[in-house]
Design a protein around this motif. Structure first.
Motif, PDB file in Angstrom:
ATOM      1  N   PHE A 154     -18.857  -2.664  26.230  1.00 18.13           N
ATOM      2  CA  PHE A 154     -19.232  -3.278  24.958  1.00 18.13           C
ATOM      3  C   PHE A 154     -20.191  -4.440  25.154  1.00 18.13           C
ATOM      4  N   LYS A 155     -19.944  -5.251  26.168  1.00 19.49           N
ATOM      5  CA  LYS A 155     -20.717  -6.479  26.345  1.00 19.49           C
ATOM      6  C   LYS A 155     -22.155  -6.210  26.730  1.00 19.49           C
ATOM      7  N   TYR A 156     -22.361  -5.231  27.625  1.00 24.39           N
ATOM      8  CA  TYR A 156     -23.698  -5.015  28.168  1.00 24.39           C
ATOM      9  C   TYR A 156     -24.365  -3.740  27.669  1.00 24.39           C
ATOM     10  N   GLY A 157     -23.655  -2.945  26.891  1.00 23.63           N
ATOM     11  CA  GLY A 157     -24.274  -1.741  26.366  1.00 23.63           C
ATOM     12  C   GLY A 157     -24.662  -0.759  27.443  1.00 23.63           C
ATOM     13  N   GLU A 158     -23.836  -0.631  28.464  1.00 17.53           N
ATOM     14  CA  GLU A 158     -24.113   0.303  29.547  1.00 17.53           C
ATOM     15  C   GLU A 158     -22.802   0.927  29.989  1.00 17.53           C
ATOM     16  N   CYS A 159     -22.891   2.124  30.531  1.00 17.52           N
ATOM     17  CA  CYS A 159     -21.683   2.770  31.020  1.00 17.52           C
ATOM     18  C   CYS A 159     -21.121   1.932  32.152  1.00 17.52           C
ATOM     19  N   ALA A 160     -19.849   1.580  32.041  1.00 17.58           N
ATOM     20  CA  ALA A 160     -19.260   0.656  33.002  1.00 17.58           C
ATOM     21  C   ALA A 160     -19.034   1.293  34.363  1.00 17.58           C
ATOM     22  N   GLN A 235     -21.950   1.393  17.578  1.00 17.64           N
ATOM     23  CA  GLN A 235     -21.596   1.250  16.167  1.00 17.64           C
ATOM     24  C   GLN A 235     -20.526   2.264  15.763  1.00 17.64           C
ATOM     25  N   GLU A 236     -20.676   3.502  16.210  1.00 17.85           N
ATOM     26  CA  GLU A 236     -19.698   4.529  15.878  1.00 17.85           C
ATOM     27  C   GLU A 236     -18.343   4.218  16.502  1.00 17.85           C
ATOM     28  N   THR A 237     -18.362   3.710  17.731  1.00 21.99           N
ATOM     29  CA  THR A 237     -17.113   3.374  18.409  1.00 21.99           C
ATOM     30  C   THR A 237     -16.393   2.238  17.693  1.00 21.99           C
ATOM     31  N   CYS A 238     -17.153   1.239  17.260  1.00 21.24           N
ATOM     32  CA  CYS A 238     -16.544   0.132  16.505  1.00 21.24           C
ATOM     33  C   CYS A 238     -15.906   0.628  15.217  1.00 21.24           C
ATOM     34  N   GLN A 239     -16.578   1.523  14.524  1.00 26.09           N
ATOM     35  CA  GLN A 239     -16.018   2.084  13.290  1.00 26.09           C
ATOM     36  C   GLN A 239     -14.763   2.890  13.584  1.00 26.09           C
ATOM     37  N   ARG A 240     -14.803   3.672  14.654  1.00 24.00           N
ATOM     38  CA  ARG A 240     -13.660   4.509  15.014  1.00 24.00           C
ATOM     39  C   ARG A 240     -12.447   3.659  15.399  1.00 24.00           C
ATOM     40  N   ARG A 241     -12.704   2.512  16.028  1.00 25.43           N
ATOM     41  CA  ARG A 241     -11.620   1.639  16.475  1.00 25.43           C
ATOM     42  C   ARG A 241     -11.273   0.555  15.456  1.00 25.43           C
ATOM     43  N   LEU A 243     -13.232  -2.009  14.530  1.00 30.71           N
ATOM     44  CA  LEU A 243     -13.703  -3.299  15.027  1.00 30.71           C
ATOM     45  C   LEU A 243     -14.966  -3.722  14.309  1.00 30.71           C
ATOM     46  N   GLY A 244     -15.206  -5.039  14.249  1.00 35.23           N
ATOM     47  CA  GLY A 244     -16.463  -5.546  13.736  1.00 35.23           C
ATOM     48  C   GLY A 244     -17.528  -5.470  14.817  1.00 35.23           C
ATOM     49  N   LEU A 245     -18.777  -5.334  14.419  1.00 33.38           N
ATOM     50  CA  LEU A 245     -19.870  -5.203  15.383  1.00 33.38           C
ATOM     51  C   LEU A 245     -20.639  -6.513  15.475  1.00 33.38           C
ATOM     52  N   ASP A 246     -20.533  -7.166  16.602  1.00 29.53           N
ATOM     53  CA  ASP A 246     -21.347  -8.338  16.895  1.00 29.53           C
ATOM     54  C   ASP A 246     -22.519  -7.871  17.738  1.00 29.53           C
ATOM     55  N   LYS A 247     -23.671  -7.705  17.113  1.00 31.06           N
ATOM     56  CA  LYS A 247     -24.800  -7.091  17.813  1.00 31.06           C
ATOM     57  C   LYS A 247     -25.231  -7.888  19.037  1.00 31.06           C
TER      58      LYS A 247
END
Length: 324
Positions: A154-160, A235-241, A243-247
């Motif tokens: 989530f933090k870096y927008g990359e596959c961990a 965005q889709e993951t946040c909606q599914r979970r 969660l709010g999206l802090d861009k």
């Protein structure tokens, strides 16, 4: 080596999507056929290759029937992997990209971990990044625990974790719907989030995978598409979970951009410097110079490769910035 598929299912099904990989495919297949775990099947999906990839696959299949080869019209890696997963007979599924390779004990190590940890649905490993000639660039280390892996994504927008280095429970892959074709180019990233919602993920602190960084790699040639899809996936993951999206916190820190072949080799040189591999840095800086002999970046990378590692990190960031 021949095996009898009719009497006993394999312990692990290995999935390899193949598209125009003739230069490196033999190395990938040899690394799987020499695994310490022998009870495997290797499902290779030729995704409409126009080079000799299919011929190479058929040659290997002729001498080792652990290989299963299927050819399809070009549809992308996600579709190819899903077809292989449908065909898989083992409870555990491992992936490998056709231009990469892995250590001989990779499958055995990951299988033992999953058998000991039933709550875990997928396990990865550290990966060593190599250039096209298998010279070491750097070792990519990641968190090893589920919560840290999920937070980093989530933090870096990359596959961990290195996506193709994972071994999965096939039941979990089927439960979440496998790879989704609409996320081609970031299908591992999308799958990572969905798997994290049905079980635990883990990463072994051992280098079991070797990722070949090439000028033609997806992460070099499809950066713009990846950026758009990563944003959509988060965005889709946040909606599914719920969660709010802090861009600012959730999306990649740097805007990806298409890069020239010369800049690719400069980036490899810089990563090699930071990874403590000056010889690899020098070789790739020289390749960059062949493409752009008058550009300052290849010369700067070449010069930095001869400096002590204790002074290069700050110089690298000052010269090249952080997006390498």
């Amino acid at each position: 080596m021949l095996s009898d598929h009719t009497t006993k299912p394999p312990m692990v099904s290995v999935v390899i999507p193949v598209f125009n990989a003739e230069l490196y495919l033999k190395r990938a297949l040899e690394s799987m056929l020499s695994q310490t775990l022998n009870e495997i099947e290797i499902i290779c999906i030729d995704d409409g290759s126009t080079d000799d990839s299919l011929k190479i696959l058929q040659e290997f299949q002729a001498v080792d029937d652990r290989l299963i080869v299927v050819s399809q019209a070009n549809a992308g890696a996600a579709t190819a992997r899903n077809l292989a997963i449908e065909m898989a007979r083992a409870e555990f599924v491992a992936t490998l990209d056709a231009d990469d390779y892995c250590s001989p004990h990779r499958l055995e190590t990951q299988l033992e971990f999953l058998q000991r940890n039933p709550e875990c649905v997928a396990v990865g490993s550290f990966a060593e990044i190599v250039d096209e000639y298998e010279r070491s660039i750097t070792v990519v280390t990641t968190p090893t625990e589920h919560s840290d892996l999920d937070t980093r994504a989530f933090k870096y927008g990359e596959c961990a974790m290195c996506g193709p280095a994972l071994m999965y429970r096939r039941s979990a892959l089927i439960q979440v719907g496998g790879y989704r074709e609409q996320y081609n180019f970031v299908e591992d990233f999308d799958l990572f989030f969905r798997l994290a919602e049905v079980g635990k993920l883990a990463c072994l602190p051992d280098v079991l995978y070797y990722y070949r960084q090439l000028p033609t790699s997806i992460c070099r040639t499809k950066k713009k598409e990846q950026r758009i899809l990563i944003e959509k996936c988060i965005q889709e993951t946040c909606q599914r979970r719920g969660l709010g999206l802090d861009k600012k916190a959730s999306l990649p820190r740097f805007l990806p951009y298409e890069i020239s072949t010369s800049r690719h080799y400069v980036n490899v040189a810089v990563q090699s410097i930071l990874g403590g591999n000056p010889k690899t840095a020098q070789a790739n800086a020289f390749r960059a110079l062949q493409h752009q002999p008058w550009h300052p970046f290849p010369w700067a990378a070449f010069a930095l490769s001869f400096m002590p590692s204790s002074v290069t990190r700050s110089l690298v960031q000052n010269v090249f910035g952080r997006d390498v």
